[in-house]
Structures are given as structure tokens and as C-alpha cells.
Enzyme design. Structure first.
Site, short mmCIF file in Angstrom:
data_model
loop_
_atom_site.label_atom_id
_atom_site.label_comp_id
_atom_site.label_asym_id
_atom_site.label_seq_id
_atom_site.Cartn_x
_atom_site.Cartn_y
_atom_site.Cartn_z
N TYR A 75 -16.77 16.89 -13.80
CA TYR A 75 -16.99 15.61 -13.77
C TYR A 75 -18.23 15.36 -12.67
O TYR A 75 -18.06 16.00 -11.57
CB TYR A 75 -16.00 14.64 -13.53
CG TYR A 75 -16.24 13.33 -13.30
CD1 TYR A 75 -17.13 12.57 -14.25
CD2 TYR A 75 -15.60 12.45 -12.32
CE1 TYR A 75 -17.36 11.11 -14.25
CE2 TYR A 75 -16.03 11.06 -12.31
CZ TYR A 75 -16.65 10.37 -13.19
OH TYR A 75 -16.91 9.16 -13.10
N ARG A 77 0.95 -1.36 0.02
CA ARG A 77 -0.16 -0.01 -0.06
C ARG A 77 0.77 1.34 0.17
O ARG A 77 0.38 2.28 -0.47
CB ARG A 77 -1.01 -0.10 1.21
CG ARG A 77 -2.32 1.07 1.21
CD ARG A 77 -3.18 0.87 2.23
NE ARG A 77 -2.81 1.18 3.46
CZ ARG A 77 -2.61 0.32 4.47
NH1 ARG A 77 -2.62 -1.01 4.46
NH2 ARG A 77 -2.22 0.88 5.74
N LYS A 93 -7.67 7.45 -18.70
CA LYS A 93 -8.17 7.77 -19.90
C LYS A 93 -6.95 7.83 -21.06
O LYS A 93 -6.35 6.81 -21.45
CB LYS A 93 -8.74 9.33 -19.95
CG LYS A 93 -9.86 9.13 -18.69
CD LYS A 93 -11.02 8.26 -18.93
CE LYS A 93 -12.07 8.91 -18.18
NZ LYS A 93 -11.82 8.63 -16.71
N ASP A 120 -7.04 19.54 -12.93
CA ASP A 120 -7.23 18.26 -13.65
C ASP A 120 -7.16 18.22 -15.07
O ASP A 120 -7.68 18.88 -15.76
CB ASP A 120 -8.65 17.70 -13.09
CG ASP A 120 -9.08 16.37 -13.75
OD1 ASP A 120 -8.48 15.88 -14.55
OD2 ASP A 120 -9.70 15.58 -12.95
#
Length: 433
Positions: A151, A98, A249, A224
């Protein structure tokens, strides 16, 4: 090699030799006991099943052309002294999956280099990067500024979850710098957060001007840049403190993984990483490898998608059945001048409004044959969607109108197919409505 590794190697080697000797001298195929099962799962065989071929020395991987997939959840130390050296930053390694992974780190270094950042953190999704950033950098009772076009899930997090921590938000039009100035003067703003270009109307914010306004107030600027990519826009050099990507993306580019990335100032990335280590959202090493591989062709893919989208936008703008086209490369886009200053290319996404209602727009969606009807963008396959149906169907016309989602809006993500094939398919679909 350490003493205990050598000792274990000797034990394992002896176990291996003993196993071979016993195998060669066993005339009863392992049926040595009264019940005929003594040879199955002997202690030495069980030891070798766990450690054989690995503990004594793993294969060298430094000469591998491609970065190996380090598929592990944890990491080992030779002794306590080495572990303490690691904890004190004197020994470079990893502790737990992690907290880091060599394959993932290679991704982070590539994105860091492309963005010109001090550091980078890759996580399990773009939303994980955005939400972890907000939780890490905005204190309880804090205030943020964001933009109207964004978004949906980002908006949902800001409007429904952050208020539970007493965090308030000012939402402004991407071009309304007066509203930003008012918010900075009225509130103790922790950060400004916006997509650029935005989703789905491809609005662009003036990053240098926003930085000039936010910096004196101590507010970080977070952009972003998913729709732009580092190929088309260098948000950090324009003034952003952090840049976020849904690496699902364009960065990965093949519609086969989920990933997110955040890059920029080392101190801010460190704060986000500390929160990430608590919350999780860790990318799988194999997904990290696919992201790493995908980024190798980013420049080639984006160049083609830029060209195709620009031409598709231009042709759609001239078509009698299209009411309006939203693309920052077109002169009539409200932020065209900003895009010209900030971007080298205008991206592979074109949003446009059909001259008709929801159902005429749906008819166009159903008539195309080349793109897939699907959410997401930035991959090698062209994708098409009607935001009203795919993202906002659970909300009525009034709520959709409040966030600017029109029933006749289509978002088209150009893949890497030949331009004329994309256009021929779009044209035949338009002919049918």
C-alpha cells in the site's frame, strides 16, 4: 449500592418530588417572581437535568441480544479504594475512552478469537494500526525488512518518516528469501513486515519459511492480512507474531467506517497498546459497533466474494482485450503454490492489465456501470479503480515505474452482487473499448 450513590439517589429523589410538588402548586406557570422567570432553570431542575434518570441506577444491558454502544469518553469510580484497585489490576473496568471501551473490547475479542490470537487492539484505521505498530516495536536506529509491493501510504511512512528516527529498511521482492537472509545477517532486524496477499499485485509471502528465518535472529514477523481475512488465511498459525487488518475493508464490509486491528502475541500487542494510548487513534464506539455487526456476516460475504473473484479472474484471463490477470488462485500467478498452501480461498480482489495504454484502460473504467469508481475494497458493493489515476496521479511515469505501477493496471474488488451481473457488466464494458 454504595453509600454515596444511595445518598445522591435520596437527594435526586427529593429534588424530583420537590419539583413535582412545586409544579402542582404553582398557579402562575412559573411566573413567581417580579420578573416572571423564577421557575425557569431552578437549581433543583438543573441538578435533575444532569443526573436525573441516570445517577440513581442505569438500565440493565446484560440481557441485550446485541452489544450496546457505550458512547462515553470517560468512566467513573465509586471511591478512591475502587480506583486504586483498578490501578493495581484488581478491579476490572475502564478509565478513559482512549484507553478502552466495552463496545470496542467486544470487537477486539471477536477478532482475537477469529485469528487465534492472545490479544487484539482495534484502532481508528488500518494505517493507524500499522504506523503505531512500527513506532512501538522498532527502536530508534533499528532496521526492518518489507516487500516491494505494498500500500502506497505504508511505503510512504516507511521511506519518509521512519528515517527521521534513524530507522533503515531493506525492501525485497516477496519471493526473494535470499535477500531476506542477507538482510538478517547484515543488520539487526527488528521485524519483517509484509502484506499477504499484497496490494495491488496480490503477491503472497511464504509465512512459515519467513518465520523460520526470522525467529533465530529475534525478528518479529508481522503480516498485513487485510486482503485475505481470517476466513481465508490464519497468519498466526502459519507463524506470524502479529497480524494486521484494515478493518475498514472486509471485516466491517459495508464501506461505512474506518477501523484497524492488530492481533497476536500478548507482549507485542501490549507494547503497541502502550504506544496507542499515547498517540491516540481511538476508534469511535459507534464505529466499533458497526465493525462488530459487520463481522457477523464476514464468512458469508467472503465465501461469495471468493467465488465471484475466482470466476471473474478466470474469464478475464481468457479475454483477448486483457493482457494479464493477477490473482493468486490462477496457476500462472507467481505465488500460486504458496497461496494453495496458506489460503482456504483467494480473496475478492482481482487485478488485471488491459491490452492498451492509460486512456484505453480509463475507457474501460468509464464504461462499467455496476461497480463504483472508488478506492478501498472488501465491501458489499463492487469497486473499481485505476491505481495510476486514483493513487499515483501526483507521480510521473518514472516514479510509478519504480514502484511497479503500470498505466494499464486495474484493481477490481468484487462485492456481493450476483456473479453473472458483475460479469455481464464487465463484458459490455470490454466490448466498448
Amino acid at each position: 449500592m454504595s453509600k454515596h450513590i444511595s445518598r445522591l439517589s435520596t437527594i435526586i429523589k427529593a429534588a424530583s418530588e420537590s419539583a413535582v410538588t412545586q409544579s402542582g402548586s404553582n398557579k402562575n406557570n412559573g411566573a413567581d417572581g417580579a420578573n416572571g422567570t423564577r421557575g425557569i432553570g431552578e437549581p433543583k431542575t438543573g441538578l435533575l437535568a444532569v443526573h436525573g434518570g441516570e445517577r440513581a441506577g442505569r438500565p440493565r444491558v446484560s440481557d441485550s441480544l446485541t452489544t450496546p454502544i457505550v458512547q462515553t469518553s470517560t468512566y467513573t469510580f465509586q471511591n478512591t479504594a475502587e480506583l486504586i484497585a483498578y490501578q493495581e489490576g484488581k478491579y476490572g473496568s475502564y478509565e478513559y475512552g482512549r484507553y478502552g471501551n466495552p463496545t470496542t473490547r467486544a470487537c477486539e475479542e471477536k477478532i482475537r478469537a477469529m485469528e487465534g490470537a492472545e490479544d487484539c487492539l482495534v484502532s481508528a484505521s488500518g494505517m493507524n494500526s500499522a504506523t503505531t505498530m512500527l513506532l512501538a516495536l522498532v527502536p530508534a536506529g533499528g532496521h526492518i525488512v518489507t516487500t516491494t509491493d505494498c500500500y502506497r501510504r505504508t511505503r510512504q511512512f516507511i521511506q519518509t518518516l521512519l528515517p527521521k528516527m534513524g530507522i533503515s529498511t531493506t525492501v525485497i521482492d516477496p519471493a526473494d528469501l535470499g535477500a531476506l537472509e542477507n538482510a538478517l545477517n547484515t543488520h539487526e532486524v527488528s521485524l519483517f513486515f509484509s502484506e499477504s496477499p499484497t496490494n495491488p499485485y496480490l503477491r503472497c509471502v511464504d509465512i512459515p519459511r519467513i518465520k523460520a528465518m526470522c525467529e533465530p535472529k529475534g525478528a518479529a514477523v508481522v503480516i498485513d492480512s487485510t486482503f485475505a481475512t481470517p476466513i481465508n488465511q490464519q497468519a498466526l498459525s502459519l507463524g506470524a507474531d502479529l497480524v494486521i487488518h484494515s478493518a475498514t475493508k472486509y471485516l466491517a464490509g459495508h464501506n461505512d467506517i474506518l477501523a484497524g486491528a492488530i492481533a497476536g502475541r500478548a507482549d507485542l500487542v501490549a507494547a503497541v497498546r502502550a504506544m496507542h494510548n499515547v498517540l491516540g487513534g481511538t476508534i469511535d464506539p459507534h464505529a466499533a459497533y458497526l465493525l462488530l455487526r459487520g463481522m457477523k456476516t464476514l464468512d458469508l460475504r467472503v465465501e461469495r466474494q471468493n467465488i465471484s473473484a475466482f470466476e471473474i479472474a478466470r474469464r478475464l484471463a481468457e479475454h483477448p482485450k486483457i493482457a494479464h490477470v493477477h490473482y493468486p488462485g490462477l496457476p500462472n500467478h507467481p505465488d500460486h503454490e504458496i497461496a494453495v498452501r496458506q489460503m482456504k480461498g483467494y480473496g475478492g480482489v482481482v487485478s488485471f492489465e488491459v491490452d492498451g495504454d492509460l486512456w484505453r484502460t480509463a475507457a474501460l473504467i468509464d464504461a462499467v456501470k455496476l461497480p463504483y469508481i472508488a478506492p478501498s475494497l472488501g465491501g458489499v458493493e463492487s469497486l473499481i479503480e485505476q491505481p495510476t489515476v486514483i493513487s499515483y496521479w501526483d507521480q510521473g511515469p518514472e516514479k510509478r515505474a519504480q514502484v511497479g505501477i503500470k498505466d494499464n493496471l486495474i484493481r477490481f474488488s468484487c462485492g456481493v452482487e450476483p456473479l453473472e451481473d458483475i460479469w455481464d457488466d464487465m463484458k459490455q464494458a470490454l466490448d466498448q473499448i
